[in-house]
Design a protein around this motif. Structure first.
Motif, PDB file in Angstrom:
ATOM      1  N   ASP A   4       0.857  -1.182   0.000  1.00 38.80           N
ATOM      2  CA  ASP A   4       0.000   0.000   0.000  1.00 38.80           C
ATOM      3  C   ASP A   4       0.903   1.245   0.000  1.00 38.80           C
ATOM      4  O   ASP A   4       1.530   1.562   1.011  1.00 38.80           O
ATOM      5  N   LYS A   6       0.346   4.364   0.021  1.00 31.33           N
ATOM      6  CA  LYS A   6       0.006   5.445   0.937  1.00 31.33           C
ATOM      7  C   LYS A   6       0.543   5.156   2.356  1.00 31.33           C
ATOM      8  O   LYS A   6       1.117   6.029   3.002  1.00 31.33           O
ATOM      9  N   ASP A 108       4.756  -2.214   1.898  1.00 28.24           N
ATOM     10  CA  ASP A 108       4.175  -0.884   1.713  1.00 28.24           C
ATOM     11  C   ASP A 108       5.241   0.113   1.251  1.00 28.24           C
ATOM     12  O   ASP A 108       5.007   0.909   0.332  1.00 28.24           O
TER      13      ASP A 108
END
Ligand code: HEM
Length: 119
Positions: A4, A6, A108
């Motif tokens: 991810d 973000k 991430d």
């Protein structure tokens, strides 16, 4: 790839003491330290080839076959960089100059790094 981007932007706070993210036109995406190489565009870049950075011999050896970083490789690398270099090269005397180990968030941060790259 499961990361991810973000969430990874937040994880990158742990990296910026040593790594900046600077675009070729000089734009500082993330102001960071100079202990480690510039990570702008690292996904897709040959291992050990950021301009102007003096890599250790382990990292140079790991990239000597032309291997380019992908997200999965970065996620694995940051858990234990020296172990990753040893496994990649098959030489347990080689190490990474990166002594930091990331316990969680590797996927991430890899996704985030993929997002800060040439369009
Ligand atoms: C190398 C990622 C944290 C110091 C690298 C490389 C990546 C990376 C992908 C290989 C770059 C290339 O081949 O051009 C990260 C990420 C971090 C992080 C995602 C945070 C989770 C740190 C920290 C330090 C550091 C905190 C300093 C204490 C270095 C150094 C190298 C390096 C010195 C060069 C390794 C060598 O020449 O053997 N890092 N890093 N890194 N990193 Fe990090």
């Amino acid at each position: 790839f499961a990361g991810d981007a973000k969430a990874g932007e937040d994880v990158f706070k742990k990296c910026k003491s040593c790594h900046a993210i600077t675009a070729p036109d000089g734009t500082e995406v993330v102001k960071g330290g100079k202990v480690g190489p510039n990570l702008y565009g690292v996904v897709g870049r040959q291992i050990g080839t950021a301009e102007g950075f003096k890599y250790g011999e382990g990292t140079i050896a790991a990239g000597a076959d032309g291997t380019k970083w992908d997200e999965a490789m970065i996620a694995a690398y940051v858990v234990d960089p020296t172990k990753w270099i040893e496994e990649k090269t098959g030489d347990d005397k080689l190490k990474s100059k990166m002594t930091f180990k990331l316990a969680k968030g590797g996927e991430d941060v890899a996704a985030y790094l993929a997002s800060v790259a040439p369009a």
